[in-house]
Design a protein around this motif. Structure first.
Motif, PDB file in Angstrom:
ATOM      1  N   ALA A 261      24.107  38.912  37.085  1.00  0.00           N
ATOM      2  CA  ALA A 261      25.167  39.056  36.080  1.00  0.00           C
ATOM      3  C   ALA A 261      26.335  39.873  36.632  1.00  0.00           C
ATOM      4  O   ALA A 261      27.507  39.524  36.426  1.00  0.00           O
ATOM      5  N   CYS A 262      26.015  40.955  37.348  1.00  0.00           N
ATOM      6  CA  CYS A 262      27.081  41.804  37.900  1.00  0.00           C
ATOM      7  C   CYS A 262      27.825  41.088  39.026  1.00  0.00           C
ATOM      8  O   CYS A 262      29.044  41.238  39.174  1.00  0.00           O
ATOM      9  N   ALA A 263      27.100  40.306  39.824  1.00  0.00           N
ATOM     10  CA  ALA A 263      27.743  39.543  40.898  1.00  0.00           C
ATOM     11  C   ALA A 263      28.665  38.477  40.309  1.00  0.00           C
ATOM     12  O   ALA A 263      29.737  38.188  40.849  1.00  0.00           O
ATOM     13  N   ALA A 264      28.240  37.894  39.161  1.00  0.00           N
ATOM     14  CA  ALA A 264      29.042  36.838  38.525  1.00  0.00           C
ATOM     15  C   ALA A 264      30.228  37.412  37.759  1.00  0.00           C
ATOM     16  O   ALA A 264      31.284  36.779  37.680  1.00  0.00           O
ATOM     17  N   LYS A 265      30.067  38.607  37.207  1.00  0.00           N
ATOM     18  CA  LYS A 265      31.112  39.212  36.353  1.00  0.00           C
ATOM     19  C   LYS A 265      31.418  40.649  36.784  1.00  0.00           C
ATOM     20  O   LYS A 265      31.277  41.589  35.993  1.00  0.00           O
ATOM     21  N   PRO A 266      31.837  40.837  38.025  1.00  0.00           N
ATOM     22  CA  PRO A 266      32.017  42.212  38.530  1.00  0.00           C
ATOM     23  C   PRO A 266      33.094  43.009  37.779  1.00  0.00           C
ATOM     24  O   PRO A 266      33.022  44.243  37.746  1.00  0.00           O
ATOM     25  N   PHE A 267      34.053  42.302  37.185  1.00  0.00           N
ATOM     26  CA  PHE A 267      35.074  43.025  36.400  1.00  0.00           C
ATOM     27  C   PHE A 267      34.418  43.803  35.270  1.00  0.00           C
ATOM     28  O   PHE A 267      34.863  44.906  34.918  1.00  0.00           O
ATOM     29  N   PHE A 268      33.341  43.237  34.691  1.00  0.00           N
ATOM     30  CA  PHE A 268      32.701  43.872  33.544  1.00  0.00           C
ATOM     31  C   PHE A 268      31.779  45.029  33.944  1.00  0.00           C
ATOM     32  O   PHE A 268      31.329  45.786  33.103  1.00  0.00           O
ATOM     33  N   ALA A 269      31.515  45.182  35.242  1.00  0.00           N
ATOM     34  CA  ALA A 269      30.701  46.302  35.722  1.00  0.00           C
ATOM     35  C   ALA A 269      31.533  47.562  35.953  1.00  0.00           C
ATOM     36  O   ALA A 269      30.984  48.663  36.022  1.00  0.00           O
ATOM     37  N   ALA A 270      32.853  47.403  36.070  1.00  0.00           N
ATOM     38  CA  ALA A 270      33.729  48.573  36.290  1.00  0.00           C
ATOM     39  C   ALA A 270      35.124  48.227  35.743  1.00  0.00           C
ATOM     40  O   ALA A 270      35.376  48.429  34.567  1.00  0.00           O
ATOM     41  N   GLY A 271      36.007  47.654  36.568  1.00  0.00           N
ATOM     42  CA  GLY A 271      37.327  47.268  36.071  1.00  0.00           C
ATOM     43  C   GLY A 271      38.323  47.053  37.188  1.00  0.00           C
ATOM     44  O   GLY A 271      37.985  47.178  38.372  1.00  0.00           O
ATOM     45  N   THR A 272      39.542  46.776  36.795  1.00  0.00           N
ATOM     46  CA  THR A 272      40.613  46.436  37.732  1.00  0.00           C
ATOM     47  C   THR A 272      40.775  47.492  38.830  1.00  0.00           C
ATOM     48  O   THR A 272      40.988  48.668  38.529  1.00  0.00           O
ATOM     49  N   GLY A 273      40.626  47.052  40.074  1.00  0.00           N
ATOM     50  CA  GLY A 273      40.891  47.933  41.207  1.00  0.00           C
ATOM     51  C   GLY A 273      39.808  48.955  41.503  1.00  0.00           C
ATOM     52  O   GLY A 273      39.926  49.713  42.470  1.00  0.00           O
ATOM     53  N   ARG A 274      38.744  48.971  40.706  1.00  0.00           N
ATOM     54  CA  ARG A 274      37.700  49.983  40.905  1.00  0.00           C
ATOM     55  C   ARG A 274      36.804  49.588  42.085  1.00  0.00           C
ATOM     56  O   ARG A 274      36.556  48.398  42.335  1.00  0.00           O
TER      57      ARG A 274
ATOM     58  N   PHE B 123      19.584  38.645  21.030  1.00  0.00           N
ATOM     59  CA  PHE B 123      20.922  38.818  20.466  1.00  0.00           C
ATOM     60  C   PHE B 123      21.963  37.924  21.153  1.00  0.00           C
ATOM     61  O   PHE B 123      23.152  38.034  20.885  1.00  0.00           O
ATOM     62  N   GLY B 124      21.487  37.065  22.029  1.00  0.00           N
ATOM     63  CA  GLY B 124      22.376  36.075  22.632  1.00  0.00           C
ATOM     64  C   GLY B 124      23.441  36.646  23.553  1.00  0.00           C
ATOM     65  O   GLY B 124      24.552  36.139  23.626  1.00  0.00           O
ATOM     66  N   TRP B 125      23.073  37.733  24.292  1.00  0.00           N
ATOM     67  CA  TRP B 125      24.037  38.294  25.231  1.00  0.00           C
ATOM     68  C   TRP B 125      24.030  37.479  26.522  1.00  0.00           C
ATOM     69  O   TRP B 125      22.987  37.058  27.009  1.00  0.00           O
ATOM     70  N   GLY B 126      25.228  37.285  27.080  1.00  0.00           N
ATOM     71  CA  GLY B 126      25.353  36.549  28.338  1.00  0.00           C
ATOM     72  C   GLY B 126      25.613  37.492  29.510  1.00  0.00           C
ATOM     73  O   GLY B 126      25.322  38.691  29.438  1.00  0.00           O
ATOM     74  N   GLU B 127      26.153  36.927  30.590  1.00  0.00           N
ATOM     75  CA  GLU B 127      26.378  37.723  31.809  1.00  0.00           C
ATOM     76  C   GLU B 127      27.376  38.857  31.597  1.00  0.00           C
ATOM     77  O   GLU B 127      27.203  39.951  32.134  1.00  0.00           O
ATOM     78  N   GLU B 128      28.434  38.592  30.830  1.00  0.00           N
ATOM     79  CA  GLU B 128      29.433  39.648  30.597  1.00  0.00           C
ATOM     80  C   GLU B 128      28.796  40.838  29.891  1.00  0.00           C
ATOM     81  O   GLU B 128      29.037  41.998  30.258  1.00  0.00           O
ATOM     82  N   GLU B 129      28.005  40.548  28.871  1.00  0.00           N
ATOM     83  CA  GLU B 129      27.364  41.623  28.109  1.00  0.00           C
ATOM     84  C   GLU B 129      26.358  42.377  28.978  1.00  0.00           C
ATOM     85  O   GLU B 129      26.250  43.607  28.891  1.00  0.00           O
TER      86      GLU B 129
ATOM     87  N   MET C  32      31.945  44.078  44.771  1.00  0.00           N
ATOM     88  CA  MET C  32      31.107  42.962  44.304  1.00  0.00           C
ATOM     89  C   MET C  32      31.915  41.668  44.172  1.00  0.00           C
ATOM     90  O   MET C  32      31.373  40.587  44.386  1.00  0.00           O
ATOM     91  N   GLU C  33      33.206  41.764  43.871  1.00  0.00           N
ATOM     92  CA  GLU C  33      34.057  40.562  43.865  1.00  0.00           C
ATOM     93  C   GLU C  33      34.082  39.927  45.249  1.00  0.00           C
ATOM     94  O   GLU C  33      34.044  38.710  45.390  1.00  0.00           O
ATOM     95  N   ALA C  34      34.155  40.778  46.278  1.00  0.00           N
ATOM     96  CA  ALA C  34      34.274  40.257  47.643  1.00  0.00           C
ATOM     97  C   ALA C  34      32.931  39.790  48.201  1.00  0.00           C
ATOM     98  O   ALA C  34      32.861  38.773  48.888  1.00  0.00           O
ATOM     99  N   LEU C  35      31.862  40.531  47.902  1.00  0.00           N
ATOM    100  CA  LEU C  35      30.590  40.269  48.587  1.00  0.00           C
ATOM    101  C   LEU C  35      29.576  39.521  47.724  1.00  0.00           C
ATOM    102  O   LEU C  35      28.514  39.114  48.222  1.00  0.00           O
ATOM    103  N   GLY C  36      29.881  39.353  46.456  1.00  0.00           N
ATOM    104  CA  GLY C  36      29.024  38.548  45.588  1.00  0.00           C
ATOM    105  C   GLY C  36      27.585  39.026  45.565  1.00  0.00           C
ATOM    106  O   GLY C  36      27.315  40.230  45.492  1.00  0.00           O
TER     107      GLY C  36
ATOM    108  N   TYR D 101      24.633  44.812  45.352  1.00  0.00           N
ATOM    109  CA  TYR D 101      24.878  45.397  44.045  1.00  0.00           C
ATOM    110  C   TYR D 101      25.266  46.840  44.315  1.00  0.00           C
ATOM    111  O   TYR D 101      24.584  47.538  45.089  1.00  0.00           O
ATOM    112  N   VAL D 102      26.355  47.321  43.718  1.00  0.00           N
ATOM    113  CA  VAL D 102      26.802  48.695  43.979  1.00  0.00           C
ATOM    114  C   VAL D 102      27.248  49.337  42.674  1.00  0.00           C
ATOM    115  O   VAL D 102      27.836  48.684  41.813  1.00  0.00           O
ATOM    116  N   LYS D 103      26.906  50.630  42.527  1.00  0.00           N
ATOM    117  CA  LYS D 103      27.219  51.323  41.269  1.00  0.00           C
ATOM    118  C   LYS D 103      27.475  52.803  41.525  1.00  0.00           C
ATOM    119  O   LYS D 103      26.671  53.482  42.152  1.00  0.00           O
ATOM    120  N   ALA D 104      28.597  53.273  40.996  1.00  0.00           N
ATOM    121  CA  ALA D 104      28.984  54.678  41.127  1.00  0.00           C
ATOM    122  C   ALA D 104      28.478  55.503  39.955  1.00  0.00           C
ATOM    123  O   ALA D 104      28.283  54.988  38.856  1.00  0.00           O
TER     124      ALA D 104
END
Lengths: 335, 335
Positions: A225-238, A66-72, A244-248, A252-255
């Motif tokens: 994908a999550c390291a490249a697009k951490p905003f899409f794994a949670a959101g602003t300030g989460r 289905f042609g999903w990329g890192e964001e998806e 993941m934004e800081a440590l790349g 990998y971390v998930k609540a």
């Protein structure tokens, strides 16, 4: 056994509240450099295992079809905040499968992000299932069904082929037979897993050790994908996004709901699972920040952020610092 | 000492989370029919003592001088939800003192009531200090200062005459010297009090026993105002409002941040103080509902509500019941 106090909430010069819980830090062989509290009691991992639930998406080839990329991919493993880019992303994921929000079985709720919720209200709109923090995961389940030529209807039933595949993947990673299921907030199955098995699953997810090559590759791709697009794994300030934004790719971390937090440290070959027994996210976050600072060799540039996550200030409505949370010495001191 | 588990959160057939805490049920003489956990450790009562903080308003005659009625009195002791009638009421309280929202030192936050918050956003507005759940209490402090001909500026400082009077009132009711203070969410002082003293204060507030006649009368008037106007003490669907709407003058109940809940049972001559050690409101509410059902002789018509508050269902975003909270046997069974 009584779980130890892991986090103290201080106001003025007094501990006002505290959070008890259990912690497991485990390698791929099941060796545990740290277990605190009851690591053997099964817990519901809730959204903390979304990355594991998303592996069939990659392993079956659905994501490429289905042609999903890192964001998806990051969205498929996300608990997103319902911000405009999240909603657009999940809409796009469904569209690629020829579907729309009516296919989602997660139910609606207002966006977790306050500004996004208020913008929706300002526009005179109500939230749809797209705004549910789990909508990306659900789009992933649907995509797996569609790619296999299966009806997606009923995809949240534990008996649906998609959920049977998800269960098999989690069994493979945890090294155990899953037998106890409950219904998650989004209506998908959540399987009870002891904390130590959960941590070991994340050690395997971190390294691929002990996994079939295709699964190891899928895990690496999802982490990437999550390291490249951490905003899409949670959101602003989460918490997960900020870490993941800081440590790349170093983490990998998930609540998950009810005080669950899991992490994978690829370079250390470690998985971490945390459960605050009272279900408090604020407690689990302080514990996880302390464990990251303890087990991940930090660079100088990382320290101020980790310090602020380990000892977050409590500020009142006038912005005055009235207290702080802090991890107990059990967490910060190697024995 | 380790506080016992008081509430279990069940999902499927498993206890997913739990809440520990302490409970004190005390009469005016300090006799305790029930103490669970550490009743001697000081806690910050936070907003749970707003009724005690509002007594100077009545005792000094300020409330009559400015022509405040039951709604204004309930608001002065409230943690309101920021619904339109709350905002109008606090605005009116300040207006009667010749002031407006700029006099409030509590800081702004979005209304606790989601519909009210979204309505504000829909109107393109931002919250003011009026929307702060503590604005009624602050209007009360200001009113006391104005009635005494004092400058209201700085009224949240522990050294301001209004706060010195509030402190003296709480000392009188708790029967102890207050020495440890912290800053509350709204910037007002919060004084540390052991749970048993806090419960005894509410027994005195319930009955007037051991209080000077003017104070006993002020307490009865404040309880009467909240029983008559419970919406103004909290808001739509809130625990305190729902309980006082159902039980009327048989109870006064007030929540505070970080898992505090206090109640006064006039006919039984009892005060109740609850502190969930993890700060969870959901836990404290289940505990309080169980204690009400245990110590207040309920009428048949009251039972379904109390049962629903003692064992609230957990529903997911599709409205499916996925679990429930429940009090432990320690709370529901007389020893």
């Amino acid at each position: 056994m009584t779980n130890p106090v892991l986090v103290e909430v201080e106001r003025g010069h007094r501990v006002e509240s505290c959070h008890r819980g259990a912690v497991a830090v485990v390698d791929t062989h099941g060796h545990s450099p740290l277990v605190l509290g009851d690591g053997t009691r099964p817990i519901f991992p809730r959204s903390a295992v979304k990355a594991l639930q998303a592996l069939p998406l990659i392993e079956t080839g659905a994501v490429d079809r289905f042609g999903w990329g890192e964001e998806e991919l990051a969205l498929a493993a996300s608990s997103h905040s319902g911000e405009p880019a999240h909603i657009a992303g999940v809409g796009r994921m469904l569209e690629r499968c020829g579907l729309d929000a009516t296919a989602l079985a997660c139910g609606p709720h207002w966006p977790l992000n306050q500004a996004a919720a208020h913008a929706l209200a300002r526009a005179g709109l109500q939230p749809s299932a797209l705004h549910n923090n789990c909508s990306g995961k659900h789009a992933g389940f649907i995509c797996v069904a569609c790619a296999a030529g299966l009806a997606h209807a009923g995809y949240v039933s534990a008996a649906h082929p998609v959920q049977r595949e998800v269960r098999a993947v989690i069994e493979g990673l945890t090294g155990m037979t899953l037998s106890e299921v409950a219904v998650d907030g989004c209506s998908a199955p959540t399987w009870a897993v002891p904390l130590t098995n959960l941590a070991q699953a994340f050690a395997r997810f971190a390294t691929g050790d002990g996994l079939a090559p295709a699964r190891a590759k899928a895990a690496a791709r999802l982490r990437g994908a999550c390291a490249a697009k951490p905003f899409f794994a949670a959101g602003t300030g989460r918490f997960c996004t900020v870490v993941m934004e800081a440590l790349g790719e170093r983490i990998y971390v998930k609540a998950g709901a009810e005080g669950v937090l899991c992490a994978a440290l690829p370079q250390q070959g470690l998985g971490i699972a945390v459960k605050c027994e009272d279900g408090a996210a604020r407690g689990a976050e302080v514990v996880m920040a302390a464990l990251i600072a303890r087990f991940l060799p930090l660079e100088t540039v990382d320290r101020p952020l980790l310090e602020s996550l380990m000892r977050p200030a409590l500020r009142n409505w006038n912005g005055i610092k009235v207290g702080a949370l802090r991890p107990v010495a059990l967490l910060t001191t190697a024995s």
